[in-house]
Enzyme design. Structure first.
Site, PDB file in Angstrom:
ATOM      1  N   GLY A  15      -1.548  -2.085  59.835  1.00  0.00           N
ATOM      2  CA  GLY A  15      -1.818  -3.728  60.154  1.00  0.00           C
ATOM      3  C   GLY A  15      -0.497  -4.346  59.724  1.00  0.00           C
ATOM      4  CG  ASN A  16       1.196  -6.894  60.972  1.00  0.00           C
ATOM      5  OD1 ASN A  16       0.360  -8.232  60.236  1.00  0.00           O
ATOM      6  ND2 ASN A  16       0.949  -6.803  61.726  1.00  0.00           N
ATOM      7  NE  ARG A  17       1.672  -7.693  52.364  1.00  0.00           N
ATOM      8  CZ  ARG A  17       1.602  -7.070  51.209  1.00  0.00           C
ATOM      9  NH1 ARG A  17       0.063  -7.644  51.474  1.00  0.00           N
ATOM     10  NH2 ARG A  17       1.375  -6.208  50.537  1.00  0.00           N
ATOM     11  CB  SER A  18       0.456 -12.172  60.285  1.00  0.00           C
ATOM     12  OG  SER A  18       0.025 -12.767  61.145  1.00  0.00           O
ATOM     13  CB  ALA A  25       3.048  -9.630  63.017  1.00  0.00           C
TER      14      ALA A  25
END
Ligand code: C5P
Length: 413
Positions: free
Chosen positions: A218-221, A285
């Protein structure tokens, strides 16, 4: 609304809100409503009925609005107080609205300050019913509401379902949370061309690509930029669909939220909705890669050995792959989060993905990018010079972006 979002801003800033408070237990929430509206920059005149004062004191409203709370039709200001309020109001919101108030308003009664003010105004009127669920379901209450909505064009906001006062039911009857009412007031103040009635599609948040049944890439969005854009477009009067990856944020008020997890799911949801969208904003994102092979069992330390390699495969580029499905004359907005040579990379993305507008920012700059409530962005388009904006909250950035979109929609419409 989050605390950072409570700053003087459009469309509330400098606008005059008359807040009618009638006698229900939900009146305690209206103090919060008055406080939030004041922090958003509105000039708030609270008008309390006699029975409202059994639940909350005028002093509470005075304390949060910095203005005298009004209670008396026959005040020392003279008989013209209701005329002044009716004329100065940009919007009138009655929250909570009791069954008794609905009956009196539906009959055009003029026996207290708020009902009389309603007769003396041309401003939009919002009514937020709050009462016991059996009372709300009563045919006469429903008939009064139908009259206010259909004949007088009042906007009926709520009620919600959920726990009612002690000992009461759980059906519809609960006053909407203050932040939702604030957004409805924002829409009454902010509806404007060219957004009114247009379809806006927004992607937001991260995507999650499963590695095994419990882990993901995943990512930090946080989704905050996209959610702010969706909410702002709704306030301007648009019909908004928000396609969101996993996010902890509240579903924006009035917006049709489509929840997805993976990039492929997001692609499919965009593909279904983009042909009818007048504006599409790609604020998500999206993970560039996903695991090449699905695993149905959890990876374990003992069986995998000291090194594990996961092979990845490219995800669809949603903005590019759905480009041919965009509605002719529609406006497409992209985002570019870069860590170096921001403008150069952003300009390439603008052309490569066929965006009309690109919002670029540097992920490494403090106060910009993921997980923060603010952003410092530069706006790029094919036909004008890059425009650098100061550090703003994401809600403010959303308004700036929509202003640029509005200019393009007007010229392309
Ligand atoms: O990831 P990248 O910087 O290329 O993203 C630029 C723009 O493209 C963003 O607006 C993003 O939402 C969109 N995008 C997309 N599908 C992807 C990757 C990015 O729509 N797979």
């Amino acid at each position: 609304m989050s605390d950072q979002a409570l700053i003087p801003r459009r469309p509330w800033n400098g606008r005059h809100v008359v807040l009618g408070v009638t006698g229900g237990i939900a009146a305690y929430k209206s103090v919060q409503l008055a406080r939030d509206l004041t922090r958003l920059g509105a000039v708030v005149d609270a008008v309390l009925t006699a029975s409202a004062q059994k639940f909350v004191a005028p002093m509470s409203f005075q304390g949060v609005t910095g203005r005298p709370a009004l209670t008396d039709l026959f005040s020392p200001e003279g008989g013209a107080l209701h005329i002044r309020l009716g004329r100065e109001a940009d919007v009138i919101c009655v929250a909570p609205a009791t069954a008794d108030f609905l009956a009196r308003a539906a009959h055009g009664r003029a026996d207290d300050l708020i009902c009389t003010t309603l007769l003396a105004t041309r401003a939009p009127v919002l009514v937020c019913p709050a009462m016991n669920d059996r009372m709300f379901a009563h045919p006469q209450v429903q008939a009064n509401l139908a009259h206010l909505r259909d004949r007088l064009r009042y906007r009926i906001v709520g009620p919600a379902e959920g726990a009612l006062a002690v000992g009461e039911g759980e059906g519809p009857g609960r006053m909407l949370d203050p932040w939702r009412i604030e957004e409805h007031i924002g829409r009454a103040l902010g509806e404007e061309q060219p957004f009114a009635g247009r379809s806006v599609l927004v992607t937001a948040g991260p995507t999650r690509e499963a590695l095994d049944p419990v882990r993901y890439l995943g990512n930090r969005s946080s989704g905050r930029m996209g959610y702010a854009l969706a909410q702002a477009a709704w306030r301007r009067g648009a019909k908004v669909s928000l396609i969101s990856g996993p996010s902890h944020l509240n579903s924006p008020e009035g917006v049709d939220l489509v929840r997805v997890e993976t990039a492929v799911e997001m692609h499919d949801a965009v593909s279904a909705l983009i042909p009818s969208a007048d504006v599409t904003v790609f604020a998500a994102a999206v993970a560039d890669f996903r695991a090449a092979e699905g695993r149905d069992q959890k990876m374990k330390r003992g069986t995998e050995g000291p090194e594990v390699s996961i092979s990845l495969t490219a995800n669809p580029d949603i903005a590019s792959e759905t480009r041919g499905q965009r509605k002719p004359g529609s406006v497409a907005v992209g985002f570019a989060l870069e860590t170096e040579d921001v403008l150069e990379h952003a300009a390439k993305k603008l052309h490569a993905k066929g965006f009309d507008l690109l919002v670029a920012n540097d992920a490494l700059e403090s106060g910009a990018g993921f997980e923060v409530p603010t952003n410092r962005v530069t706006l790029l388009s094919a036909d004008s010079a890059p425009e650098e904006l100061p550090l703003l909250t994401k809600e403010e950035v959303a308004e700036e972006v929509l202003d640029r979109v509005a200019a393009r929609l007007t010229t392309s419409a």
